[in-house]
Enzyme design. Sequence first.
Site, mmCIF file in Angstrom:
data_model
loop_
_atom_site.group_PDB
_atom_site.id
_atom_site.type_symbol
_atom_site.label_atom_id
_atom_site.label_comp_id
_atom_site.label_asym_id
_atom_site.label_seq_id
_atom_site.Cartn_x
_atom_site.Cartn_y
_atom_site.Cartn_z
ATOM 1 N N LYS A 1 0.844 -1.202 0.000
ATOM 2 C CA LYS A 1 0.000 0.000 0.000
ATOM 3 C C LYS A 1 0.883 1.258 0.000
ATOM 4 O O LYS A 1 1.945 1.269 0.631
ATOM 5 C CB LYS A 1 -0.914 -0.041 1.237
ATOM 6 C CG LYS A 1 -1.969 1.055 1.282
ATOM 7 C CD LYS A 1 -2.898 0.826 2.473
ATOM 8 C CE LYS A 1 -3.948 1.914 2.616
ATOM 9 N NZ LYS A 1 -4.866 1.700 3.749
ATOM 10 N N SER B 1 -9.981 -0.538 7.047
ATOM 11 C CA SER B 1 -9.418 -0.398 5.700
ATOM 12 C C SER B 1 -8.764 -1.627 5.092
ATOM 13 O O SER B 1 -8.449 -1.622 3.912
ATOM 14 C CB SER B 1 -8.414 0.741 5.677
ATOM 15 O OG SER B 1 -9.107 1.940 5.469
ATOM 16 N N SER C 1 -9.804 1.828 2.835
ATOM 17 C CA SER C 1 -8.924 2.555 1.947
ATOM 18 C C SER C 1 -7.890 1.696 1.223
ATOM 19 O O SER C 1 -7.291 2.162 0.262
ATOM 20 C CB SER C 1 -8.189 3.631 2.740
ATOM 21 O OG SER C 1 -7.346 3.035 3.706
HETATM 22 N N1 GLN Z 1 -13.129 4.078 6.241
HETATM 23 C C1 GLN Z 1 -12.572 4.502 7.481
HETATM 24 C C2 GLN Z 1 -12.182 5.963 7.399
HETATM 25 O O1 GLN Z 1 -12.429 6.555 6.394
HETATM 26 C C3 GLN Z 1 -11.395 3.648 7.835
HETATM 27 C C4 GLN Z 1 -10.177 3.996 7.094
HETATM 28 C C5 GLN Z 1 -9.013 3.175 7.466
HETATM 29 O O2 GLN Z 1 -9.138 2.147 8.121
HETATM 30 N N2 GLN Z 1 -7.862 3.654 7.077
HETATM 31 O O3 GLN Z 1 -11.656 6.511 8.322
#
Ligand code: GLN
Length: 494
Positions: free
Chosen positions: A72, A171, A147
Site C-alpha cells: 500500500k 481499511s 482505503s
Molecule cells: N473508512 C474509514 C475511514 O475513512 C477507515 C479507514 C481506514 O481504516 N484507514 O476513516
Amino acid sequence: MKNLNQLTAHKLLEMLKKEEITSLEIVQSLFERIEKAEDKIRAYLFWDKEKILAKAKKSKQGLLSGIPIAIKDNICVEGEPTGCASQILQGFISPYDATVVKNLKAKGAILCGRTNMDEFAFGSSTENSAYQVTHNPWDGQRVPGGSSGGSAAAVAADEAIFALGSDTGGSIRQPAGLCGVVGFKPTYGRVSRYGLIAFGSSLDQIGTLTKDVADAALLLKAIAGFDNQDSTSVDISVPDYEKYLEREIKGLKIGLPDEYFIEGLERNVKQRVEEAIKVFEGLGAEMVRISLPHTEFAVAVYYILATAEASSNLLRFDGVEYGVRKTVNSLQPTVYSLQKTENRKNLLSEMYEKTREEGFGKEAKRRIILGTYVLSRGYYDQYYLKAAKVRNLVVKDFKEAFEKCDLILTPTSPTPAWKIGEKTEDPLRMYLSDIFTIPANLAGIPAVSIPCGFCKGLPVGLQLFGKAFAEEKILQAAYAYEQSTEWHLQKPKI
Ligand code: GLN
C-alpha cells in the site's frame, strides 16, 4: 507453467522448493496479468518492472523467498515513491524502509509495486485517491472498498499474489470483504508501524490481504514481532501461526452480537452470514448470543478520535518539513529577504495555506477541519474527551463478551460493493459503511474478513474478532471454515 499469478504464496513456495518453477516465472506471469487487467482495475500507482525482474533473477533465501508482494502506498520503501495517494507527497522518495518492509526483504520477498488507496487512508471506497479510482474486479462499475482498495483489488484480480494494507477503521477488512479476499488486521502492537505514514496513531495497524487463510498466517508470521522503533509495539513472542491452522474447532465458543444483526444489514448479506454460522456449527463450534451494547456509538466515537489524531498527524505536511511546497512568487529568496517582518509573516502563512490548499484533497481537508474543531479549546471536553471515555465502554464491551466466548462472528459490511460515485456526495453514508469494522480498532483487537458467498454476483465478507494477541485462534477458525467451503476459490471474470 502458466497463470502462476493465480496461485497462493504457500503453493508457489512449495513449487519453488521442488524447483518446478522459478521466481522469475512468477514475476513474469504477474506482469502479464498486470499488463492485461490493469487498464480496467487500476490497482497500482507505481511499479518498476526492470528492477523487479532483476530482483527475481537473484532472490534471497528465506520464508518468502522469491514471492512478489504488493505494498500500500502509505508504507515506506527505501528509494521508492511513497505518496499516500496524495498530491502533497507527490515525488516523495522514502529514505528508509518501514520495519515490515525490512522484514519482508530479509525473508526474500520481492516488492512488486505500490497500490492505490484513499488519500492518507481517509475513506471506504478508494475514490479519494488523488490519482485514480480503483475498480472492483467483480464489477468494474463498483468500488473495491477502501482505503486499501488497491491492495484488495490487486489480490482479487490476480494482479498480486498477496499484499500489505493498513487498517485504522476497517481499511483492510472492508475492501477484502467487498473484493472477496482474506483481510487480516492484527492486534494493535503486534506488527510494527515504524514507516507507516500515520493517520490515527491510536488505531492504525498494518495487516495482510491474501487469497486464503494459510497465506494470511504465512504473511503475518513474516511481519509480526517486537520493534523498538515503534513505541506501541508489544514485546511478546509470535506463535508459529501456520501450526494452528489444522487444529479442530470443536467446542470453540463463537459469540453472535445482537447489535450486529440489525436493520440496515442487507437481507442477502445476512443470509450468507447465517449460512456460514451453520457451517461453523457443523464443524462443532458452539454459538452463543452476546451483546456489545455500545456498538451504536462506535462510528461517532471513531470519527471524533480518528479525525483528531489525523489533524495532528497531518500538521507535518506544510511544505517545509514535508510536502510539495507551493511557492508564492514573492517568496523568492532575494525578494523575501527585502520584505518587512510583517509582510514576511503574511507571505509565510500564504505559503502554508497554498501548500495545504492545493496539496490536500476534499476528504483530507474535511478531516483536518473536523479534527481541529474537536480538539479546540471549548470543544475538547465536549467531543474529544467524551469520545475517549465512550471508547473505554466499547473496550469494556469486548472484555465482557470474551468472558463468554472465544471469538465473535459478524458480517464485515452491511452491504456488498456499491456503485462508483454512489456515496461520494454523502460522507455520512460512506462513514456508516464501516459500522462493523470500526469497533475492533477502538478496542485494539485482531480481526479477519473472509469470503462467505455472493449476493447478485458480488462477494460477501464474514468477520471474526478475537482476543488481543490471539491471532492464532482467528486463523484456526477461519481456516476450518475455508476448508469446508469453496468461496475463496472463485475468481472474477476480467
Ligand atoms: N473508512 C474509514 C475511514 O475513512 C477507515 C479507514 C481506514 O481504516 N484507514 O476513516
